[in-house]
Scaffold this motif. Structure first.
Motif, PDB file in Angstrom:
ATOM      1  N   MET A 104      26.510   5.056  20.987  1.00 44.47           N
ATOM      2  CA  MET A 104      26.734   3.904  20.117  1.00 44.47           C
ATOM      3  C   MET A 104      25.448   3.105  19.928  1.00 44.47           C
ATOM      4  O   MET A 104      25.095   2.714  18.805  1.00 44.47           O
ATOM      5  N   VAL A 105      24.719   2.876  21.032  1.00 44.82           N
ATOM      6  CA  VAL A 105      23.470   2.120  20.949  1.00 44.82           C
ATOM      7  C   VAL A 105      22.429   2.879  20.140  1.00 44.82           C
ATOM      8  O   VAL A 105      21.692   2.302  19.326  1.00 44.82           O
ATOM      9  N   ASP A 106      22.364   4.215  20.356  1.00 42.81           N
ATOM     10  CA  ASP A 106      21.383   5.029  19.625  1.00 42.81           C
ATOM     11  C   ASP A 106      21.623   4.993  18.122  1.00 42.81           C
ATOM     12  O   ASP A 106      20.690   5.144  17.325  1.00 42.81           O
ATOM     13  N   ALA A 107      22.886   4.817  17.725  1.00 44.51           N
ATOM     14  CA  ALA A 107      23.223   4.814  16.298  1.00 44.51           C
ATOM     15  C   ALA A 107      22.961   3.465  15.631  1.00 44.51           C
ATOM     16  O   ALA A 107      23.043   3.350  14.410  1.00 44.51           O
ATOM     17  N   MET A 108      22.645   2.435  16.422  1.00 40.55           N
ATOM     18  CA  MET A 108      22.405   1.101  15.869  1.00 40.55           C
ATOM     19  C   MET A 108      21.010   0.983  15.259  1.00 40.55           C
ATOM     20  O   MET A 108      20.066   1.661  15.674  1.00 40.55           O
ATOM     21  N   THR A 109      20.902   0.104  14.304  1.00 39.12           N
ATOM     22  CA  THR A 109      19.584  -0.272  13.797  1.00 39.12           C
ATOM     23  C   THR A 109      18.939  -1.206  14.810  1.00 39.12           C
ATOM     24  O   THR A 109      19.631  -1.772  15.681  1.00 39.12           O
ATOM     25  N   PRO A 110      17.612  -1.409  14.741  1.00 40.73           N
ATOM     26  CA  PRO A 110      16.967  -2.347  15.676  1.00 40.73           C
ATOM     27  C   PRO A 110      17.595  -3.738  15.630  1.00 40.73           C
ATOM     28  O   PRO A 110      17.738  -4.390  16.674  1.00 40.73           O
ATOM     29  N   GLU A 111      17.975  -4.195  14.450  1.00 43.47           N
ATOM     30  CA  GLU A 111      18.596  -5.517  14.327  1.00 43.47           C
ATOM     31  C   GLU A 111      19.954  -5.556  15.018  1.00 43.47           C
ATOM     32  O   GLU A 111      20.292  -6.527  15.721  1.00 43.47           O
ATOM     33  N   GLU A 112      20.756  -4.492  14.834  1.00 45.62           N
ATOM     34  CA  GLU A 112      22.074  -4.429  15.477  1.00 45.62           C
ATOM     35  C   GLU A 112      21.939  -4.345  16.997  1.00 45.62           C
ATOM     36  O   GLU A 112      22.729  -4.941  17.742  1.00 45.62           O
ATOM     37  N   ARG A 113      20.926  -3.618  17.448  1.00 43.31           N
ATOM     38  CA  ARG A 113      20.721  -3.469  18.897  1.00 43.31           C
ATOM     39  C   ARG A 113      20.359  -4.819  19.534  1.00 43.31           C
ATOM     40  O   ARG A 113      20.843  -5.167  20.602  1.00 43.31           O
ATOM     41  N   LYS A 114      19.499  -5.584  18.836  1.00 47.73           N
ATOM     42  CA  LYS A 114      19.123  -6.903  19.348  1.00 47.73           C
ATOM     43  C   LYS A 114      20.332  -7.841  19.372  1.00 47.73           C
ATOM     44  O   LYS A 114      20.561  -8.561  20.353  1.00 47.73           O
ATOM     45  N   ALA A 115      21.128  -7.808  18.308  1.00 50.87           N
ATOM     46  CA  ALA A 115      22.306  -8.667  18.249  1.00 50.87           C
ATOM     47  C   ALA A 115      23.308  -8.300  19.346  1.00 50.87           C
ATOM     48  O   ALA A 115      23.926  -9.161  19.968  1.00 50.87           O
ATOM     49  N   PHE A 116      23.438  -7.006  19.580  1.00 51.53           N
ATOM     50  CA  PHE A 116      24.346  -6.533  20.638  1.00 51.53           C
ATOM     51  C   PHE A 116      23.880  -7.028  21.996  1.00 51.53           C
ATOM     52  O   PHE A 116      24.665  -7.502  22.822  1.00 51.53           O
ATOM     53  N   GLY A 117      22.572  -6.930  22.255  1.00 53.49           N
ATOM     54  CA  GLY A 117      22.031  -7.392  23.526  1.00 53.49           C
ATOM     55  C   GLY A 117      22.186  -8.883  23.711  1.00 53.49           C
ATOM     56  O   GLY A 117      22.458  -9.361  24.817  1.00 53.49           O
ATOM     57  N   ASP A 118      22.033  -9.642  22.628  1.00 56.83           N
ATOM     58  CA  ASP A 118      22.155 -11.090  22.713  1.00 56.83           C
ATOM     59  C   ASP A 118      23.578 -11.530  23.050  1.00 56.83           C
ATOM     60  O   ASP A 118      23.792 -12.616  23.591  1.00 56.83           O
ATOM     61  N   ARG A 119      24.564 -10.673  22.713  1.00 63.35           N
ATOM     62  CA  ARG A 119      25.962 -11.035  22.971  1.00 63.35           C
ATOM     63  C   ARG A 119      26.397 -10.764  24.411  1.00 63.35           C
ATOM     64  O   ARG A 119      27.461 -11.203  24.832  1.00 63.35           O
ATOM     65  N   GLN A 120      25.581 -10.009  25.175  1.00 63.53           N
ATOM     66  CA  GLN A 120      25.957  -9.671  26.545  1.00 63.53           C
ATOM     67  C   GLN A 120      25.735 -10.854  27.466  1.00 63.53           C
ATOM     68  O   GLN A 120      24.761 -11.596  27.320  1.00 63.53           O
ATOM     69  N   PRO A 121      26.621 -11.080  28.425  1.00 59.84           N
ATOM     70  CA  PRO A 121      26.455 -12.201  29.366  1.00 59.84           C
ATOM     71  C   PRO A 121      25.208 -12.004  30.218  1.00 59.84           C
ATOM     72  O   PRO A 121      24.823 -10.866  30.524  1.00 59.84           O
ATOM     73  N   PRO A 122      24.542 -13.083  30.585  1.00 60.02           N
ATOM     74  CA  PRO A 122      23.321 -12.969  31.407  1.00 60.02           C
ATOM     75  C   PRO A 122      23.637 -12.391  32.783  1.00 60.02           C
ATOM     76  O   PRO A 122      24.702 -12.615  33.346  1.00 60.02           O
ATOM     77  N   VAL A 123      22.692 -11.625  33.322  1.00 64.11           N
ATOM     78  CA  VAL A 123      22.841 -11.006  34.646  1.00 64.11           C
ATOM     79  C   VAL A 123      21.986 -11.764  35.646  1.00 64.11           C
ATOM     80  O   VAL A 123      20.790 -11.978  35.416  1.00 64.11           O
ATOM     81  N   SER A 124      22.597 -12.198  36.743  1.00 62.42           N
ATOM     82  CA  SER A 124      21.861 -12.965  37.743  1.00 62.42           C
ATOM     83  C   SER A 124      20.861 -12.077  38.477  1.00 62.42           C
ATOM     84  O   SER A 124      20.988 -10.842  38.508  1.00 62.42           O
ATOM     85  N   GLU A 125      19.864 -12.725  39.075  1.00 61.12           N
ATOM     86  CA  GLU A 125      18.860 -11.988  39.835  1.00 61.12           C
ATOM     87  C   GLU A 125      19.495 -11.266  41.016  1.00 61.12           C
ATOM     88  O   GLU A 125      19.104 -10.141  41.364  1.00 61.12           O
TER      89      GLU A 125
END
Length: 308
Positions: free
Chosen positions: A132-153
């Motif tokens: 699914m990620v491989d099929a995304m455009t660079p813009e879609e991939r960035k938007a997808f990443g921005d929607r993920q909850p932050p991961v603690s250290e």
């Protein structure tokens, strides 16, 4: 490099010997409903079942020869000197039996199959996500990443990349074998703290055993419950037959700690049915009980319009 053993026992030979007939033979019913006799040394074996393979080649037999071998020897001595004659156990002897029971739970082929199913599911889902990620455009991939909850250290430190996790699943047999000591060390103290009762057969069919003799259930939850039974649940029970005339019941609410209590034929039948529901291969010192069960299965399949 270690030389792999042939025919490593998935269920210990020393344990199976308690279920032999007067001629030292076992009656076996496999998942094809074939019933036959064989010697304990030939039953429930698989080549390299506990061999931990190295990525560079070769492998180690330490899990079988040193860890499990030591547990089996201690159990065999305990059975011969105490359990066979239904003698009271000391705390130290209860500890030996707790370690043996934990090892029987962890070394089970069913445990390995569950681990394999889990890794297969993770691998499939990881592949789908990557596609699914491989099929995304660079813009879609960035938007997808921005929607993920932050991961603690802290989470980052205690996690591994998905690719590394999938790699571990490429050799589940070695992973399962190498995890047995850690899991036994974790599980045995919990079992020791639980209450124990020994059930002695007072009539009817004997206790049978199988390729998965240590069964954990919780009678208070549905059989097909999503969560399943766990050692922390107050109503959980672990049962394991120790001979045709003796079985161990472990739980948090068992009365008569370490006492040997005679049970009626109906109780033996219920424990045998419980074991049958969780097993592929059944073992007994008598052929008749296996033949009766095989006939029940054939009749059930016939009613369902299926072939045995």
């Amino acid at each position: 490099m270690a030389r792999p053993h042939k025919g490593q026992h998935k269920v210990p030979r020393t344990y199976l010997e308690a279920f032999t007939d007067p001629k030292g033979m076992l009656w076996v019913a496999n998942n094809e409903l074939k019933i036959y006799q064989d010697k304990p040394r030939n039953v429930l074996t698989e080549r390299d079942f506990y061999t931990v393979r190295f990525p560079s080649g070769g492998g180690s037999l330490v899990i079988e020869t040193e860890f499990l071998g030591g547990i089996e020897a201690a159990y065999a001595k305990l059975y011969r000197e105490k359990l066979k004659d239904q003698k009271q156990l000391t705390d130290e002897e209860k500890g030996i039996l707790a370690i043996f029971l934990a090892s029987m739970m962890e070394r089970s082929p069913r445990r390995r199959e569950a681990m394999q199913d889990f890794f297969n599911e993770v691998t499939t889902r990881t592949g789908q996500m990557q596609a699914m990620v491989d099929a995304m455009t660079p813009e879609e991939r960035k938007a997808f990443g921005d929607r993920q909850p932050p991961v603690s250290e802290e989470s980052r430190k205690n996690s591994i990349p998905a690719s590394e996790f999938v790699r571990l699943g490429k050799d589940v047999p070695s992973l399962h074998s190498s995890e047995i000591p850690r899991m036994v060390t974790f599980t045995a103290p919990i079992l020791f703290d639980m209450s124990w009762g020994f059930m002695t057969r007072s009539g009817g069919d004997p206790f049978i055993t199988s390729d998965n003799p240590a069964i954990i259930v919780n009678p208070s939850i549905p059989y097909d419950s999503f969560w399943g039974p766990g050692l922390g649940q107050k109503d959980v029970e672990i049962t394991i037959p120790l001979s045709p005339d003796l079985a161990l019941l472990v739980g948090w609410q068992i009365e008569h700690e370490r006492m040997y209590i005679p049970v009626e034929a109906a109780t033996v039948q219920e424990l045998n049915r419980r074991l049958m529901r969780h097993s592929d291969t059944l073992i007994s010192n008598e052929s008749s009980i296996l033949e009766k069960q095989a006939e029940r299965i054939r009749q059930h399949l016939k009613k369902q319009g299926l072939k045995s």
